[in-house]
Design an enzyme around this catalytic site. Sequence first.
Site, PDB file in Angstrom:
ATOM      1  N   ASP A  55     -24.304  11.282  29.226  1.00  0.00           N
ATOM      2  CA  ASP A  55     -24.827  10.026  28.676  1.00  0.00           C
ATOM      3  C   ASP A  55     -26.339   9.976  28.893  1.00  0.00           C
ATOM      4  O   ASP A  55     -26.794   9.983  30.036  1.00  0.00           O
ATOM      5  CB  ASP A  55     -24.127   8.859  29.403  1.00  0.00           C
ATOM      6  CG  ASP A  55     -24.727   7.513  29.033  1.00  0.00           C
ATOM      7  OD1 ASP A  55     -25.334   7.406  27.953  1.00  0.00           O
ATOM      8  OD2 ASP A  55     -24.570   6.570  29.834  1.00  0.00           O
TER       9      ASP A  55
ATOM     10  N   ASN B 193     -28.325   7.550  27.163  1.00  0.00           N
ATOM     11  CA  ASN B 193     -28.905   6.219  26.893  1.00  0.00           C
ATOM     12  C   ASN B 193     -28.314   5.121  27.778  1.00  0.00           C
ATOM     13  O   ASN B 193     -28.397   3.939  27.461  1.00  0.00           O
ATOM     14  CB  ASN B 193     -28.788   5.858  25.404  1.00  0.00           C
ATOM     15  CG  ASN B 193     -27.340   5.709  24.976  1.00  0.00           C
ATOM     16  OD1 ASN B 193     -26.431   6.033  25.753  1.00  0.00           O
ATOM     17  ND2 ASN B 193     -27.099   5.213  23.783  1.00  0.00           N
TER      18      ASN B 193
ATOM     19  N   ASP C 133     -25.401   3.896  28.589  1.00  0.00           N
ATOM     20  CA  ASP C 133     -24.404   2.885  28.232  1.00  0.00           C
ATOM     21  C   ASP C 133     -23.025   3.246  28.781  1.00  0.00           C
ATOM     22  O   ASP C 133     -22.034   2.617  28.435  1.00  0.00           O
ATOM     23  CB  ASP C 133     -24.358   2.684  26.703  1.00  0.00           C
ATOM     24  CG  ASP C 133     -23.983   3.963  25.963  1.00  0.00           C
ATOM     25  OD1 ASP C 133     -23.781   5.008  26.637  1.00  0.00           O
ATOM     26  OD2 ASP C 133     -23.886   3.938  24.732  1.00  0.00           O
TER      27      ASP C 133
ATOM     28  N   ASP D  78     -23.170  11.029  24.702  1.00  0.00           N
ATOM     29  CA  ASP D  78     -23.780  10.958  23.376  1.00  0.00           C
ATOM     30  C   ASP D  78     -24.247  12.348  22.938  1.00  0.00           C
ATOM     31  O   ASP D  78     -24.225  13.302  23.731  1.00  0.00           O
ATOM     32  CB  ASP D  78     -24.937   9.948  23.358  1.00  0.00           C
ATOM     33  CG  ASP D  78     -25.828  10.048  24.585  1.00  0.00           C
ATOM     34  OD1 ASP D  78     -26.301  11.164  24.844  1.00  0.00           O
ATOM     35  OD2 ASP D  78     -26.018   9.037  25.288  1.00  0.00           O
TER      36      ASP D  78
ATOM     37  N   ASP E 273      -6.688  17.601  12.774  1.00  0.00           N
ATOM     38  CA  ASP E 273      -5.752  16.794  13.538  1.00  0.00           C
ATOM     39  C   ASP E 273      -4.395  16.786  12.834  1.00  0.00           C
ATOM     40  O   ASP E 273      -4.327  16.640  11.605  1.00  0.00           O
ATOM     41  CB  ASP E 273      -6.314  15.358  13.612  1.00  0.00           C
ATOM     42  CG  ASP E 273      -5.633  14.498  14.646  1.00  0.00           C
ATOM     43  OD1 ASP E 273      -5.689  14.866  15.832  1.00  0.00           O
ATOM     44  OD2 ASP E 273      -5.049  13.458  14.274  1.00  0.00           O
TER      45      ASP E 273
ATOM     46  N   GLU F  16      -4.029  21.712  14.392  1.00  0.00           N
ATOM     47  CA  GLU F  16      -3.075  21.241  15.390  1.00  0.00           C
ATOM     48  C   GLU F  16      -1.721  21.164  14.707  1.00  0.00           C
ATOM     49  O   GLU F  16      -1.508  20.293  13.862  1.00  0.00           O
ATOM     50  CB  GLU F  16      -3.503  19.858  15.900  1.00  0.00           C
ATOM     51  CG  GLU F  16      -2.625  19.356  17.015  1.00  0.00           C
ATOM     52  CD  GLU F  16      -2.776  17.856  17.276  1.00  0.00           C
ATOM     53  OE1 GLU F  16      -2.441  17.443  18.387  1.00  0.00           O
ATOM     54  OE2 GLU F  16      -3.192  17.101  16.378  1.00  0.00           O
TER      55      GLU F  16
HETATM   56  C1  NOJ Z   1      -3.696  14.380  17.919  1.00  0.00           C
HETATM   57  C2  NOJ Z   1      -4.903  14.180  18.775  1.00  0.00           C
HETATM   58  O1  NOJ Z   1      -5.127  15.346  19.534  1.00  0.00           O
HETATM   59  C3  NOJ Z   1      -4.640  12.972  19.637  1.00  0.00           C
HETATM   60  O2  NOJ Z   1      -5.622  12.812  20.623  1.00  0.00           O
HETATM   61  C4  NOJ Z   1      -4.557  11.769  18.733  1.00  0.00           C
HETATM   62  O3  NOJ Z   1      -4.232  10.638  19.497  1.00  0.00           O
HETATM   63  C5  NOJ Z   1      -3.499  11.959  17.644  1.00  0.00           C
HETATM   64  N1  NOJ Z   1      -3.556  13.258  17.038  1.00  0.00           N
HETATM   65  C6  NOJ Z   1      -3.679  10.955  16.543  1.00  0.00           C
HETATM   66  O4  NOJ Z   1      -4.841  11.231  15.810  1.00  0.00           O
END
Ligand code: NOJ
Length: 534
Positions: A23, A25, A27, A31, A207, A268
């Site tokens: 971090d 900044n 907060d 970042d 994802d 994934e």
């Molecule tokens: C898989 C991601 O790795 C996880 O962190 C996320 O909560 C779910 N998909 C939903 O996007």
Amino acid sequence: MANKLSWWKNAVVYQIYPLSFRDTNQDGVGDLEGIIEKLKYLNDGTEKSLGIDAIWLSPIYPSPWADFGYDVSDYCAVHPALGNLATFDALVEEAGKRGIKIIMDLVVNHTSQEHPWFQESRSSTDNPKRTWYIWQDENEEEGPPNNWPSFFGGSAWTRDARTNQYYLHKFLPEQPDLNLWNPEVQEAILASVRFWLERGVAGFRIDVADLLLEDNSFADAPVINAPVGHDVAEPIRWEKVYWRPETHEFLKKLRKLLDEYGAIGIGEVSPAHMLDFYGAEDDELQLPFNFSLIGMPWSAAPIRSAINSYESSLGNGQWPNYVLGNHDNKRLSSRIGPENARAAALMLLTLRGTIFLYYGDEIGMEDVPMNRDQLKDTPSLRFSHKESRDPARTPMQWSNEFAAGFSGAEPWLPIHENCQTLNVEAQDKDRLSLLALYRRLIHLRKKSVALSSGAYESLYVIPKTILAYRRYTTSEEYLIIINFTDKTVRPDLSEYHFSGCCVLSTHSLYNTKQPKLLQKIILRPREGKVFRIY
Ligand code: NOJ
């Protein structure tokens, strides 16, 4: 050049959870400037730095953070708490100077409910964006349209009072599912992907890449037990409705776009059908994630059999990858015990394929114990059966200063009390630290064609609590041997007639210079060794 390997095949990819890296900044959340500041730690071109080749950034898009970035409200911008497009461009440029590529997270199964697309979609049944999400009427009993479950808990449907219909969300209600059956939606996603490719992004981690389209007949899913290993509360065969062959068609389109830029797609996907995602013609994802080792006990026999069955299942042109930790699982050190972290590092960085490393695992960060009032991870706060993912997402431990050198402000998640001693600064000074071991392993791997891209062969060695394998090309060969027990062992290698030198041990800096016949090697408790074979 015909036989030059693509960059990502030899890569060690370092996953950063941006809220927790550094971090600048004040907060309390990390970042992009913080990542720029730490690039030299990741790769300064010398063996004093980690030497990674690419950073995979968990989502940095604008988001209300119901799922900390996995709920995107704008695909073509940066969350203001993390920076802006100019900071992002600077990150790509500065990383590029150090030979580090940037991989983005692509979260397109769903958006945030705050995404303008969803705001429009929910506004009326005849809005042009209505069909960008998945809306259905209630069932005959005035309940959700069917029995589909959310992966986080409860039904995958939420009724929206504005129009009296239900929308689908495989995750939180704050994460409505996009309707990828709609070609306009696919086009909009691909346009966002191009936006980032044009800015110099080297690839995407996709994802839930196997869940992108769902059964559009909306029939109930069969009710039997969920496949072993899947964390869904209801005994519902969700894979029957969430795994659709049409998802492959979308991934092929995405791959074509990635190929225009020489970029990589990492997906994934569930281990159950991971191989299908390379594509029948190697035309989908270059790397469907291999999660086979991430939940495995630290024991030689199951690990050997997982590696061997993965290796033997790969077809021609299907490149392997290995992952031991990420933001959805317990920290590696907490899962297998800190005493095994060194051997795990040695194994991970001597296996064949692209290697993924989760930030902080290189110093052995551990899960941070938390009270309920410290938790931020929404599913765990809402559903009692959900274990919180926060303990593995805590700020990087840089030093023994305030907030472990992560921030000058109170950090968004607590930091482990071990940060006084377990931190980058301390390990940087210690030639025997875990960090020093990771550096030696990564640089050894980089210098060796056999370790970075050679073949893999499992070796049969007694006792079976030893894991042994060869990595080799026609010109170079290594033997890797790891003791999984807490006893000294002397595995018998006489039948192999190996002659070589120890070039790396998890337990010392001792190397042998003169090759000798390797018959009875001594391995201390939990020690791993790498031998160069001559
Ligand atoms: C898989 C991601 O790795 C996880 O962190 C996320 O909560 C779910 N998909 C939903 O996007």
